[in-house]
Design an enzyme around this catalytic site. Structure first.
Site, PDB file in Angstrom:
ATOM      1  CG  HIS A  91      -1.842  -1.196   1.260  1.00 13.12           C
ATOM      2  ND1 HIS A  91      -2.837  -1.461   0.357  1.00 13.12           N
ATOM      3  CD2 HIS A  91      -1.825  -2.244   2.110  1.00 13.12           C
ATOM      4  CE1 HIS A  91      -3.408  -2.617   0.644  1.00 13.12           C
ATOM      5  NE2 HIS A  91      -2.801  -3.115   1.704  1.00 13.12           N
ATOM      6  CG  HIS A  98       5.744   8.193   3.620  1.00 15.68           C
ATOM      7  ND1 HIS A  98       6.104   7.715   2.377  1.00 15.68           N
ATOM      8  CD2 HIS A  98       4.458   7.791   3.813  1.00 15.68           C
ATOM      9  CE1 HIS A  98       5.083   7.058   1.845  1.00 15.68           C
ATOM     10  NE2 HIS A  98       4.072   7.084   2.704  1.00 15.68           N
TER      11      HIS A  98
HETATM   12  P1  AMP Z   1       1.545   5.763   1.446  1.00 19.41           P
HETATM   13  O1  AMP Z   1       0.370   4.951   0.975  1.00 19.41           O
HETATM   14  O2  AMP Z   1       2.124   5.239   2.726  1.00 19.41           O
HETATM   15  O3  AMP Z   1       2.592   5.923   0.359  1.00 19.41           O
HETATM   16  O4  AMP Z   1       0.961   7.177   1.805  1.00 19.41           O
HETATM   17  C1  AMP Z   1       1.236   8.345   1.088  1.00 19.41           C
HETATM   18  C2  AMP Z   1       0.550   9.464   1.792  1.00 19.41           C
HETATM   19  O5  AMP Z   1       1.051  10.685   1.271  1.00 19.41           O
HETATM   20  C3  AMP Z   1      -0.972   9.500   1.635  1.00 19.41           C
HETATM   21  O6  AMP Z   1      -1.587   9.424   2.915  1.00 19.41           O
HETATM   22  C4  AMP Z   1      -1.235  10.825   0.951  1.00 19.41           C
HETATM   23  O7  AMP Z   1      -2.408  11.457   1.404  1.00 19.41           O
HETATM   24  C5  AMP Z   1       0.000  11.622   1.309  1.00 19.41           C
HETATM   25  N1  AMP Z   1       0.350  12.704   0.392  1.00 19.41           N
HETATM   26  C6  AMP Z   1       0.501  12.621  -0.948  1.00 19.41           C
HETATM   27  N2  AMP Z   1       0.825  13.830  -1.447  1.00 19.41           N
HETATM   28  C7  AMP Z   1       0.896  14.681  -0.405  1.00 19.41           C
HETATM   29  C8  AMP Z   1       1.177  16.072  -0.278  1.00 19.41           C
HETATM   30  N3  AMP Z   1       1.461  16.840  -1.349  1.00 19.41           N
HETATM   31  N4  AMP Z   1       1.156  16.622   0.950  1.00 19.41           N
HETATM   32  C9  AMP Z   1       0.857  15.867   2.046  1.00 19.41           C
HETATM   33  N5  AMP Z   1       0.585  14.552   1.976  1.00 19.41           N
HETATM   34  C10 AMP Z   1       0.594  13.955   0.771  1.00 19.41           C
END
Ligand code: AMP
Length: 138
Positions: A91, A98
């Site tokens: 996911h 992060h």
């Molecule tokens: P993951 O599935 O662990 O890769 O989660 C990626 C996360 O990054 C998601 O919860 C998104 O909502 C978040 N995300 C993507 N782009 C941004 C952005 N520009 N600023 C803040 N959060 C972001």
């Protein structure tokens, strides 16, 4: 191509920044699961956790409890989950390491987990542990 998080780190894309030092930045998730949902991100541009340098990993480890404590105080939440996805199958959507800090609230807002444990097979577990320990020493 630079990830969206690298572009945030460079200041090319706006964010609600909570914390920054030489190696780490933390900002609010743009699509939060709950109020205070935060991403803690190494400035080192690596896709998955095991690829990070020891310095980046250590800096993340130091930042996580500090940021989590501040989020709890600011939101009033008393529980939270740390989520860290590696690989699309797990996911991961943004291919830049992060950690999510996701406050959990009495009304259910936050991370919903489906956990399907099974009983351990001690024979195969012992073999696996031996193998992993060999890899750690390699
Ligand atoms: P993951 O599935 O662990 O890769 O989660 C990626 C996360 O990054 C998601 O919860 C998104 O909502 C978040 N995300 C993507 N782009 C941004 C952005 N520009 N600023 C803040 N959060 C972001």
């Amino acid at each position: 191509m630079a990830s969206i998080f690298t572009r945030i780190i460079r200041g090319e894309v706006p964010c609600h920044k909570l914390f920054e030092n030489e190696l780490v930045i933390a900002f609010l998730d743009v699509n939060p699961l709950s109020p205070g949902h935060t991403l803690v991100v190494p400035k080192q541009e690596m896709a998955e956790l095991h690829m990070l340098s020891p310095a980046s990993a250590a800096a993340l480890g130091a930042a996580l409890p500090l940021v989590a404590a501040a989020i709890l105080k600011a939101t009033g939440a008393t529980a939270y989950n740390i989520l860290q996805n590696n690989g699309a199958m797990a996911h991961q959507e943004v291919m830049h390491v992060h950690f999510h800090i996701i406050p959990k609230y009495e009304d259910g807002r936050g991370l919903a987990i489906t956990w399907k444990p099974s009983a351990i097979d001690h024979a195969s577990a012992a073999k696996l542990a031996t193998h992993v320990k060999q890899e750690l020493c390699a």
